[in-house]
Design an enzyme around this catalytic site. Structure first.
Site, PDB file in Angstrom:
ATOM      1  N   ASP A 196     -33.282 -20.554 -34.632  1.00  0.00           N
ATOM      2  CA  ASP A 196     -33.476 -20.952 -36.028  1.00  0.00           C
ATOM      3  C   ASP A 196     -32.316 -20.381 -36.841  1.00  0.00           C
ATOM      4  OD1 ASP A 196     -35.358 -21.801 -38.386  1.00  0.00           O
ATOM      5  OD2 ASP A 196     -34.724 -19.748 -38.835  1.00  0.00           O
ATOM      6  N   ASP A 201     -24.269 -28.887 -40.940  1.00  0.00           N
ATOM      7  CA  ASP A 201     -24.521 -30.297 -40.621  1.00  0.00           C
ATOM      8  C   ASP A 201     -25.852 -30.385 -39.886  1.00  0.00           C
ATOM      9  OD1 ASP A 201     -24.203 -33.009 -40.377  1.00  0.00           O
ATOM     10  OD2 ASP A 201     -22.691 -32.909 -38.797  1.00  0.00           O
TER      11      ASP A 201
END
Length: 254
Positions: free
Chosen positions: A126, A145
């Site tokens: 994460d 992105d």
């Protein structure tokens, strides 16, 4: 290349499966999808390191604001277009990629992304949790992105996220963000980016060739001389990359 012809849409629609990423080949072009409506990444099989989609070309252009990065942090692997570009063009840089989707990671070889080595590390983590472990000023460039089947996660446009970016960026470090074309993502990214980095160190551009949007922020001392030099650099890059400054507009006329 038109990614959204009726024939391509019909073929990719047949491959959609519960929000999982899939690969579609059309001649020399290989694309990554979650659905038939959005191309997440594109690669020419004959030139796998080439940046095909205009927003990736725009993001790469802003790397010139920090031309000799020692550590590039990427959030979102996708088809690895920017990873391959940076790996090839910045041989002295260490590259860390954070990707939370195991199914995306499983497609790595199909997009010819180099294997991990002393310079490249692709991590299944994460992003926000991992960034909290990084040292202050330990990153020169962040390239954001990060998209999933539902679009851009809200956590990646939060105040906490942008604060973490500022914390880990070195002086004159650059945050380059693909905002796509989602209204909520654009507004959230621009609002929080300017709150954290300052209005004169954060810019919002539209990619005129495909109507996607890119934001750029620089971690720098907030003074008049710094703002002026950064403004000139950002606008010069935008002109070379066919980008339209959306906000703050007054920077274009000062």
């Amino acid at each position: 290349m038109n990614f959204f012809t009726p024939e391509r849409i019909e073929k990719t629609r047949a491959l959609v499966r519960d929000g999982k990423p899939f690969v579609f080949d059309d001649g020399d072009m290989r694309t990554l999808h979650f659905n038939e409506q959005v191309v997440q990444s594109a690669m020419r099989l004959s030139a796998p390191d080439e940046l095909v989609i205009p927003y990736t070309q725009a993001m790469a252009g802003f790397l010139s604001m920090h031309p000799a990065p020692q550590h590039i942090l990427m959030i979102g692997l996708g088809g690895g277009s920017l990873v391959k570009y940076c790996y090839r063009h910045f041989p002295s840089a260490r590259i860390t990629v954070l990707e939370s989707n195991a199914d995306v990671l499983a497609l790595r070889d199909q997009f010819m992304i180099p294997a991990d080595d002393a310079r490249l590390h692709v991590l299944h983590v994460d992003a926000i949790a991992h960034m909290q472990k990084l040292a202050v000023g330990s990153v020169d460039v962040i390239m954001l992105d990060g998209f999933d089947a539902k679009g851009a996660p809200a956590a990646l446009r939060s105040h906490e996220f942008f604060f973490n970016c500022q914390f880990v960026l070195a002086e004159r470090g650059v945050l380059i963000t693909n905002m796509g074309d989602q209204y909520d993502n654009i507004v959230g990214t621009v609002t929080q980016g300017q709150l954290v980095f300052g209005a004169f160190h954060h810019w919002w551009f539209r990619v005129t060739t495909d109507n996607s949007h890119v934001a750029v922020a620089v971690c720098a001392i907030d003074d008049e001389a710094s703002a002026a030099s950064l403004r000139i650099a950002a606008l010069d890059i935008a002109e070379q990359s066919s980008l339209e400054l959306v906000y703050p507009k007054n920077l274009a006329s000062e």
